[in-house]
Design a protein around this motif. Structure first.
Motif, PDB file in Angstrom:
ATOM      1  N   LEU A  46      56.485  66.156  38.346  1.00  0.00           N
ATOM      2  CA  LEU A  46      56.417  66.880  39.346  1.00  0.00           C
ATOM      3  C   LEU A  46      57.237  67.805  39.904  1.00  0.00           C
ATOM      4  N   ARG A  47      58.346  67.000  40.256  1.00  0.00           N
ATOM      5  CA  ARG A  47      59.903  67.394  40.680  1.00  0.00           C
ATOM      6  C   ARG A  47      60.377  68.670  39.913  1.00  0.00           C
ATOM      7  N   ARG A  48      60.299  68.334  38.552  1.00  0.00           N
ATOM      8  CA  ARG A  48      60.806  69.282  37.560  1.00  0.00           C
ATOM      9  C   ARG A  48      60.257  70.321  37.407  1.00  0.00           C
ATOM     10  N   ASP A  49      58.519  70.391  37.128  1.00  0.00           N
ATOM     11  CA  ASP A  49      58.015  71.265  36.587  1.00  0.00           C
ATOM     12  C   ASP A  49      56.772  71.752  37.315  1.00  0.00           C
ATOM     13  N   GLY A  50      56.426  71.139  38.520  1.00  0.00           N
ATOM     14  CA  GLY A  50      55.567  71.252  39.535  1.00  0.00           C
ATOM     15  C   GLY A  50      54.069  70.646  38.967  1.00  0.00           C
ATOM     16  N   VAL A  51      53.174  71.107  39.846  1.00  0.00           N
ATOM     17  CA  VAL A  51      51.914  70.342  39.245  1.00  0.00           C
ATOM     18  C   VAL A  51      51.391  70.877  37.930  1.00  0.00           C
ATOM     19  N   ALA A  52      51.546  71.796  37.620  1.00  0.00           N
ATOM     20  CA  ALA A  52      51.178  72.536  36.288  1.00  0.00           C
ATOM     21  C   ALA A  52      51.690  71.621  35.105  1.00  0.00           C
ATOM     22  N   GLY A  53      52.914  71.001  35.331  1.00  0.00           N
ATOM     23  CA  GLY A  53      53.479  70.044  34.158  1.00  0.00           C
ATOM     24  C   GLY A  53      52.816  68.840  34.259  1.00  0.00           C
ATOM     25  N   LEU A  54      51.675  68.646  34.953  1.00  0.00           N
ATOM     26  CA  LEU A  54      51.200  67.336  34.922  1.00  0.00           C
ATOM     27  C   LEU A  54      49.903  67.161  34.043  1.00  0.00           C
ATOM     28  N   ARG A  55      50.083  67.476  32.729  1.00  0.00           N
ATOM     29  CA  ARG A  55      49.134  67.645  31.629  1.00  0.00           C
ATOM     30  C   ARG A  55      49.271  66.117  30.793  1.00  0.00           C
ATOM     31  N   VAL A  56      48.122  65.774  30.625  1.00  0.00           N
ATOM     32  CA  VAL A  56      48.016  64.399  29.762  1.00  0.00           C
ATOM     33  C   VAL A  56      48.668  64.356  28.543  1.00  0.00           C
ATOM     34  N   GLU A  57      48.385  65.237  27.766  1.00  0.00           N
ATOM     35  CA  GLU A  57      49.175  65.134  26.418  1.00  0.00           C
ATOM     36  C   GLU A  57      50.838  65.278  26.339  1.00  0.00           C
ATOM     37  N   PRO A  58      51.375  66.335  26.968  1.00  0.00           N
ATOM     38  CA  PRO A  58      52.564  66.439  27.392  1.00  0.00           C
ATOM     39  C   PRO A  58      53.357  65.142  27.823  1.00  0.00           C
ATOM     40  N   LEU A  59      52.510  64.617  28.870  1.00  0.00           N
ATOM     41  CA  LEU A  59      53.257  63.527  29.715  1.00  0.00           C
ATOM     42  C   LEU A  59      53.111  62.165  28.811  1.00  0.00           C
ATOM     43  N   ALA A  60      52.073  62.083  27.944  1.00  0.00           N
ATOM     44  CA  ALA A  60      52.034  60.757  27.054  1.00  0.00           C
ATOM     45  C   ALA A  60      53.027  61.141  25.895  1.00  0.00           C
ATOM     46  N   ARG A  61      53.294  62.244  25.257  1.00  0.00           N
ATOM     47  CA  ARG A  61      54.481  62.597  24.376  1.00  0.00           C
ATOM     48  C   ARG A  61      55.671  62.083  24.580  1.00  0.00           C
ATOM     49  N   ALA A  62      56.057  62.636  26.354  1.00  0.00           N
ATOM     50  CA  ALA A  62      57.230  62.523  26.701  1.00  0.00           C
ATOM     51  C   ALA A  62      57.665  61.032  26.865  1.00  0.00           C
ATOM     52  N   LEU A  63      56.556  60.119  27.265  1.00  0.00           N
ATOM     53  CA  LEU A  63      56.751  58.747  27.358  1.00  0.00           C
ATOM     54  C   LEU A  63      56.660  57.943  26.018  1.00  0.00           C
TER      55      LEU A  63
ATOM     56  N   MET B 238      54.270  50.641  16.461  1.00  0.00           N
ATOM     57  CA  MET B 238      53.716  49.993  17.593  1.00  0.00           C
ATOM     58  C   MET B 238      53.983  50.625  18.743  1.00  0.00           C
ATOM     59  N   THR B 239      52.602  51.088  19.652  1.00  0.00           N
ATOM     60  CA  THR B 239      52.936  51.700  20.607  1.00  0.00           C
ATOM     61  C   THR B 239      53.082  50.815  21.846  1.00  0.00           C
ATOM     62  N   LYS B 240      54.064  51.227  22.590  1.00  0.00           N
ATOM     63  CA  LYS B 240      54.857  50.394  23.733  1.00  0.00           C
ATOM     64  C   LYS B 240      53.801  50.253  24.944  1.00  0.00           C
ATOM     65  N   ARG B 241      53.627  49.241  25.646  1.00  0.00           N
ATOM     66  CA  ARG B 241      52.612  49.177  26.614  1.00  0.00           C
ATOM     67  C   ARG B 241      53.379  49.618  28.179  1.00  0.00           C
ATOM     68  N   LEU B 242      52.709  50.600  28.464  1.00  0.00           N
ATOM     69  CA  LEU B 242      53.028  51.101  29.874  1.00  0.00           C
ATOM     70  C   LEU B 242      52.311  50.792  31.249  1.00  0.00           C
ATOM     71  N   THR B 243      52.830  50.280  32.061  1.00  0.00           N
ATOM     72  CA  THR B 243      52.042  50.167  33.538  1.00  0.00           C
ATOM     73  C   THR B 243      51.760  51.213  33.891  1.00  0.00           C
ATOM     74  N   CYS B 244      50.678  51.159  34.800  1.00  0.00           N
ATOM     75  CA  CYS B 244      50.274  52.212  35.808  1.00  0.00           C
ATOM     76  C   CYS B 244      51.470  52.909  36.533  1.00  0.00           C
ATOM     77  N   GLN B 245      52.338  52.104  36.813  1.00  0.00           N
ATOM     78  CA  GLN B 245      53.515  52.541  37.651  1.00  0.00           C
ATOM     79  C   GLN B 245      54.474  53.481  36.777  1.00  0.00           C
ATOM     80  N   ASP B 246      54.667  53.070  35.407  1.00  0.00           N
ATOM     81  CA  ASP B 246      55.489  53.512  34.613  1.00  0.00           C
ATOM     82  C   ASP B 246      55.028  55.259  34.490  1.00  0.00           C
ATOM     83  N   TRP B 247      53.678  55.292  34.370  1.00  0.00           N
ATOM     84  CA  TRP B 247      53.027  56.540  34.180  1.00  0.00           C
ATOM     85  C   TRP B 247      53.179  57.279  35.805  1.00  0.00           C
ATOM     86  N   LEU B 248      53.061  56.791  36.709  1.00  0.00           N
ATOM     87  CA  LEU B 248      53.313  57.385  38.064  1.00  0.00           C
ATOM     88  C   LEU B 248      54.664  57.917  38.082  1.00  0.00           C
TER      89      LEU B 248
END
Length: 198
Positions: free
Chosen positions: A18-35, A1-11
């Motif tokens: 952003l701090r680690r990888d810069g703006v180029a790291g802010l891609r949807v699929e990798p962010l979702a995968r990491a979460l 079961m997929t856990k429910r995240l808040t908007c704040q969790d995503w942000l």
């Protein structure tokens, strides 16, 4: 079961990315995968990638500038103490940890650059006003405010890696130096009291 995240969790996660990888790291699929969620979670909270970036910028302003400023703005009393409380809070909560990342992002996005400039101006205005309340004239309050503010920025840029205890001890010494209303006058008095050789 997929856990429910808040908007704040995503942000919060996006800001760390952003701090680690810069703006180029802010891609949807990798962010979702990491979460550990699907991209459906992303689209529940954000219209698209641009919406994420807009909300991320607002989140940084709210969490790392407005919150501290509003809390400090409600306080009254000795301006030296208020400045010291603010500086300690910045260190203890690591409130400046994303400033370098935001400035780097601002190099490629004019909207971000404008927001960073506005945040700088608001932060500086608050610190400058504290020095005015301490009794310094406008020019000296501006100088001391800038020294105090730019040092805080410089800690993040330089990647100063000291523990919280050491950082607070150092900021307290810096605070004493910058808020000493007698230091400049003593130097002038000393200069004036020296005998003039003929």
């Amino acid at each position: 079961m997929t856990k429910r995240l808040t908007c704040q969790d995503w942000l919060a996660h996006a800001l760390e990315t952003l701090r680690r990888d810069g703006v180029a790291g802010l891609r949807v699929e990798p962010l979702a995968r990491a979460l550990g969620v699907t991209t459906g979670s992303f689209y529940w909270h954000f219209k698209d990638h641009g919406d994420l970036l807009r909300k991320l910028l607002d989140y940084w302003v709210t969490e790392h500038t407005d919150a501290a400023g509003l809390e400090m703005g409600r306080q009254s009393g000795d301006p030296r103490q208020r400045l010291l409380v603010l500086l300690r809070r910045i260190v203890r909560k690591d409130l400046n940890r994303y400033d370098s990342a935001m400035r780097e992002w601002g190099r490629v996005d004019p909207r971000v650059a404008r927001t960073v400039r506005r945040v700088d101006e608001e932060r500086l205005a608050y610190v400058r006003q504290l020095f005015v309340e301490m009794g310094f004239d406008e020019a000296e309050a501006d100088l001391r405010g800038r020294i105090s503010y730019y040092y805080v920025l410089g800690e993040d840029v330089a990647g100063i890696d000291r523990g919280v205890k050491d950082r607070i001890a150092f900021l307290e010494a810096r605070h004493r130096l910058l808020t000493d209303t007698g230091a400049g006058r003593e130097a002038e008095n000393l200069k004036a009291s020296k005998p003039v050789r003929t």
